[in-house]
Structures are given as structure tokens and as C-alpha cells.
Scaffold this active site. Structure first.
Site, PDB file in Angstrom:
ATOM      1  N   SER A 285      -6.816  32.244  29.537  1.00  0.00           N
ATOM      2  CA  SER A 285      -7.375  31.031  30.139  1.00  0.00           C
ATOM      3  C   SER A 285      -8.807  31.176  30.629  1.00  0.00           C
ATOM      4  O   SER A 285      -9.484  30.180  30.821  1.00  0.00           O
ATOM      5  CB  SER A 285      -6.485  30.574  31.294  1.00  0.00           C
ATOM      6  OG  SER A 285      -6.493  31.532  32.318  1.00  0.00           O
TER       7      SER A 285
ATOM      8  N   HIS B 246      -1.186  28.154  27.724  1.00  0.00           N
ATOM      9  CA  HIS B 246      -2.402  27.479  27.247  1.00  0.00           C
ATOM     10  C   HIS B 246      -2.375  27.298  25.727  1.00  0.00           C
ATOM     11  O   HIS B 246      -3.402  27.354  25.064  1.00  0.00           O
ATOM     12  CB  HIS B 246      -3.647  28.265  27.690  1.00  0.00           C
ATOM     13  CG  HIS B 246      -3.796  28.296  29.177  1.00  0.00           C
ATOM     14  ND1 HIS B 246      -4.342  27.250  29.890  1.00  0.00           N
ATOM     15  CD2 HIS B 246      -3.407  29.212  30.078  1.00  0.00           C
ATOM     16  CE1 HIS B 246      -4.306  27.537  31.189  1.00  0.00           C
ATOM     17  NE2 HIS B 246      -3.749  28.730  31.323  1.00  0.00           N
TER      18      HIS B 246
ATOM     19  N   LYS C 253       1.381  21.929  32.215  1.00  0.00           N
ATOM     20  CA  LYS C 253       0.031  21.765  31.658  1.00  0.00           C
ATOM     21  C   LYS C 253       0.091  20.672  30.574  1.00  0.00           C
ATOM     22  O   LYS C 253       0.134  19.498  30.915  1.00  0.00           O
ATOM     23  CB  LYS C 253      -0.496  23.100  31.145  1.00  0.00           C
ATOM     24  CG  LYS C 253      -0.612  24.160  32.277  1.00  0.00           C
ATOM     25  CD  LYS C 253      -1.368  25.388  31.838  1.00  0.00           C
ATOM     26  CE  LYS C 253      -1.132  26.597  32.743  1.00  0.00           C
ATOM     27  NZ  LYS C 253      -1.544  26.425  34.135  1.00  0.00           N
TER      28      LYS C 253
HETATM   29  N1  PLP Z   1       0.897  31.915  32.683  1.00  0.00           N
HETATM   30  C1  PLP Z   1      -0.356  31.499  32.453  1.00  0.00           C
HETATM   31  C2  PLP Z   1      -1.144  32.087  31.338  1.00  0.00           C
HETATM   32  C3  PLP Z   1      -0.926  30.504  33.278  1.00  0.00           C
HETATM   33  O1  PLP Z   1      -2.185  30.083  33.067  1.00  0.00           O
HETATM   34  C4  PLP Z   1      -0.144  29.961  34.324  1.00  0.00           C
HETATM   35  C5  PLP Z   1      -0.702  28.922  35.239  1.00  0.00           C
HETATM   36  O2  PLP Z   1      -1.822  28.869  35.604  1.00  0.00           O
HETATM   37  C6  PLP Z   1       1.152  30.428  34.514  1.00  0.00           C
HETATM   38  C7  PLP Z   1       1.651  31.398  33.672  1.00  0.00           C
HETATM   39  C8  PLP Z   1       2.020  29.856  35.579  1.00  0.00           C
HETATM   40  O3  PLP Z   1       2.488  28.606  35.162  1.00  0.00           O
HETATM   41  P1  PLP Z   1       3.149  27.588  36.197  1.00  0.00           P
HETATM   42  O4  PLP Z   1       2.049  26.753  36.741  1.00  0.00           O
HETATM   43  O5  PLP Z   1       4.156  26.832  35.411  1.00  0.00           O
HETATM   44  O6  PLP Z   1       3.793  28.435  37.247  1.00  0.00           O
END
Ligand code: PLP
Length: 447
Positions: free
Chosen positions: A234, A262, A293
């Protein structure tokens, strides 16, 4: 005596005002916390929260009188919280938003909202229970089935978030006889999940296949090897070399886990994700992803993969076992988002076209955009101050983007991260590029 203590605790207010705990331990804790908070401010890493008064979308209204006065809006956006001198400047009426993970624009899609309302009315506000006691409704099972179908896997299990899905998988799956090999830039939740498990831990250099191979050779002594990587990273908008990872996994008899937060919903010809994009859907064993997301943006996460793994997670995964079921409205949103994506890939294609427009226009203007073909478009600037000042000046022009610098990204690699959504219009994209060009020239990022 008792009354005196109560009066001291309630000092300064009536019903509803905050009560400060008394005693030396509480006072000591307060001093320590205040000093830690001051350190964070001093280090320049304080994160302010932006207060939005409208729905999530490409055009936002801000709290505190909305878009008119710079003072209110600037404070709401966490800029210059103590600087009144700027209160007289003014921001443009509409804020154009380029920093949400609302990749497909489904967070405020009318059908997604209607599905949430219907689920709320039919199934209630929530389950007041974990899944295995009294918390599984037909909509939870339907959504799990839909997720598995979307990813073409055997089964799926829901969590309150993808953070929980990542926190719950490694400990349930791996023992001290096993090994996990993790990209050094994996998301914090993968790092935390791995910390919780007792497997042997290897960290390979970011997307470095030579290093991964060396670590896989070393890990041959263990019973089972699991390679764990974000599908798309990200901060840089770069995509894991999954084809090569899967080849190495095959060579060294390892399993592959990807975090698709993502990627789900928009990467690949049908939006299935990184594995579809790179033609390795049958080589990746486990996928974790988020409903928070692209898939409606409400909340929730999941694991999808082989049925015995999902069955085991339902028995052993602690964030699943010991946390409340997803609320029906949230399930309704995600379920409708998946219906829309299963019906057609038009939304994903629209986002891809806008991403392409932004990336090519910005590159033509002279900027360096990290990553390739991903709606996360980091505008690389290098200098931390330049990134902060430019992001601030973009906001003055009504464009909401965020600057990132050390320690969130490596020193000397400061950037402004732009995120494209299917619901940005071509005019929105062009306005953003124009503003970047003006601001870049003004601050010396462009000639
Ligand atoms: N994994 C990645 C790569 C993320 O960018 C995020 C959130 O920012 C998460 C996991 C966590 O996701 P959640 O918001 O559903 O807890």
C-alpha cells in the site's frame, strides 16, 4: 470521607463530564502518557484525524462549517491546529478526495446502502454473540459462500476485520515444526499475526526472489513452509512478483499466502486480485482480504482457501472464536458489493482507465509515480518537508491528498500518496493533475 472523595473525582463538572481517577499510580500514569505524547509530537509523527461531515466519496464536506472557511476546515483536517493566523484564508467549497481506499466507489453506492438497510431491518443491529454460540445467521453463511465463489476457493470464514484474519491465521495453522517466510514490508497485521505464532520465522528482503530462495533453502529442515506476502503493497503501489514466488514455492514445496486488501475487487481481468492478474489462481493456497476497502468499505475481513483450513480456523482461530459476529448491515453491504462485481467488471475497468489517465498525465507533467497500473499512485518527492508543504498546498486548492515521510516510508523517499477511485470523473483527475503541476512548480518539484 467517601463524599469528599466523590467530590474530588467529579471536580469541574456535573453528569456526563469526564471523571479523573485519583491516586498516585493514576497520576504517575498520566505524567508518563503525556510525556510519551509529547515525544510523538516532537518526532513529527503525530497523526491527526480528519472529521468528515458527509458520506465517503470523491467529493467531501468537512465538519465544522464544511468547506467554507480555512480555519474550520484546516483544523478539521488536522492542519495548523494551533495556528489562528490562517483562519482568515479560505478553502474551495468542495474537497476532492484522493486518499480513501474506496477503489470502486462502492462505499456510497445506492444499492450497497439499500442492501445494508434491508439487512438491518430483517436481521437486526447485531448478534450480541460470537459465531459459535449464537451468532451465525443465514446472511453470514451466504456471504462466506459468495466470497469463496468470487475467489474460486473451497470455503471462506468471516472476521471482524482483515487485521483479525491476519492475527488469527498463523497461530492456528503453524507449529514450532513449521516455518513462515514473510516479505519485510508486509502489513503490520501480518507481522503481528506471525509474532503470535510459534513457527520458525524468516524475513526476506522486499520482493527479492534471491533472498526468498536462500531463506527457503534454509527452511527445508522444517515440516511445512508458508510464504506470506501482501499482493499489492500500500505504500508503493507495487505488486508482489507472485509468479516467481509461486515457482519458488513449487521448487521448495512451500505454500503461498497473500493479503489482498489492496487488490480484491479490481486487480486482474475480473477483479479477483493479484493471483488472477498474474495467472496463478491455482498456485496460491490462502487468501486473506478485507471488506473495508473496495468491497463496500464498511468493515470486516476474511480468509478463503481449502475447506479443512477454514474448518480448522473456526475451531482454533482466536479473533474468530472470541469476538462478536459481523453486524448484519455490514454483511449486507459486502454481499451487495460482491453481487455487483460478480455481475460485471465494468466498475473495475472504469477505475483502471482512470488510474491510467492519472499515471500517464502525471508522468507527462514530469512527476515520478511509483508502482505500475495500481490505483495507489505515490507521487515520489524525496524530501519530507516538500511532501508536507505540497500536500498542504494541494488542500488549499481543494484536493485532499496525504504526504508520507519517515518513519512510515524509508528516509529520503517521502511522497504524496494519491488513490484513484472508479467514481472520480475524468475532470476530477485532470483537476488533480493541474493542481499538482501548479504546486510542484511553485515548490520546485518541477522545473
Ligand atoms: N492488510 C493490509 C495490506 C491493509 O492495508 C490493511 C488495512 O489497512 C489490513 C490488512 C487490515 O484490514 P482491515 O481494515 O480490514 O482490518
Amino acid at each position: 470521607m467517601w463524599r469528599g472523595a466523590a467530590v474530588r473525582v467529579l471536580r469541574g463538572g456535573g453528569a456526563g463530564s469526564p471523571r479523573a481517577a485519583s491516586g498516585e499510580a493514576a497520576a504517575q500514569l498520566r505524567r508518563r502518557l503525556e510525556s510519551e505524547l509529547e515525544d510523538i509530537r516532537g518526532a513529527g509523527t503525530w497523526k491527526s484525524e480528519r472529521v468528515i461531515a458527509s458520506r465517503q466519496g470523491p467529493h467531501l464536506r468537512l465538519a465544522g462549517g464544511g468547506a467554507g472557511a480555512y480555519g474550520a476546515a484546516g483544523r478539521a483536517l488536522g492542519l495548523f491546529p494551533r495556528c489562528d493566523a490562517r483562519a482568515s484564508l479560505s478553502l474551495p467549497a468542495g474537497i476532492l478526495n484522493f486518499c480513501a481506499n474506496n477503489y470502486l466507489g462502492l462505499s456510497s453506492h445506492p444499492e450497497v446502502i439499500r442492501a445494508a438497510v434491508e439487512a438491518l431491518e430483517k436481521f437486526g443491529a447485531g448478534l450480541s454473540s460470537v459465531r459459535f454460540i449464537c451468532g451465525t445467521q443465514s446472511i453470514h453463511k451466504d456471504l462466506e459462500e459468495k466470497i469463496a465463489r468470487f475467489h474460486q476457493r473451497e470455503d471462506a470464514i468471516l472476521y471482524a476485520s482483515c487485521f483479525d484474519a491476519n492475527a488469527g491465521i498463523f497461530e492456528a495453522l503453524l507449529t514450532p515444526e513449521d516455518a513462515v517466510l514473510s516479505d519485510e514490508l508486509n502489513h503490520a497485521s501480518i507481522i503481528d499475526g506471525i509474532r503470535l505464532c510459534k513457527a520458525n520465522k524468516y524475513r526476506y528482503k522486499h520482493m527479492d526472489m534471491q533472498d526468498l530462495e536462500a531463506k527457503l533453502q534454509d527452511a527445508q529442515k522444517h515440516r511445512l513452509r508458508l510464504v506470506a506476502t501482501d499482493g499489492a503493497f500500500s505504500m508503493d503501489g507495487d505488486i508482489a512478483p507472485l509468479r516467481e514466488i509461486c515457482q519458488l514455492a513449487q521448487k521448495y514445496d512451500a505454500l503461498v499466502f497473500i493479503d489482498e486488501c489492496h487488490a480484491t475487487g479490481f486487480l486482474g481481468p475480473n477483479g479477483r486480485g493479484t493471483d488472477e492478474l498474474l495467472g496463478v489462481m491455482d498456485k496460491v493456497t490462502i487468501i486473506n482480504s478485507t471488506l473495508g476497502k473496495a468491497l463496500g468499505g464498511a468493515a470486516g475481513g476474511y480468509t478463503t482457501g481449502p475447506k479443512p483450513l477454514i474448518d480448522l480456523l473456526r475451531q482454533r482461530s482466536r479473533p474468530y472464536l472470541f469476538s462478536n459476529s459481523l453486524p448484519p448491515a455490514v454483511v449486507g453491504c459486502a454481499s451487495k458489493a460482491l453481487d455487483l462485481l460478480l455481475e460485471s467488471n465494468a466498475i473495475a475497468q472504469s477505475m483502471a482507465a482512470k488510474t491510467q489517465r492519472f499515471r500517464s498525465k502525471m508522468t507527462a507533467a514530469g512527476f515520478t509515480i511509483s508502482g505500475k497500473d495500481h490505483p495507489i499512485c505515490p507521487v515520489m518527492l524525496g524530501d519530507a518537508r516538500l511532501a508536507a508543504v505540497m500536500a498542504e498546498d494541494m488542500l488549499n486548492r481543494g484536493i485532499y491528498v496525504i504526504g508520507f515521510s519517515y518513519p512510515v516510508v524509508p528516509k529520503g523517499k517521502a511522497r504524496i500518496r494519491v488513490q484513484i477511485s472508479a467514481v472520480h470523473s475524468d475532470e476530477d483527475i485532470d483537476r488533480c493533475v493541474e493542481a499538482f503541476t501548479e504546486v510542484g512548480r511553485k515548490h520546485g518539484a518541477l522545473p
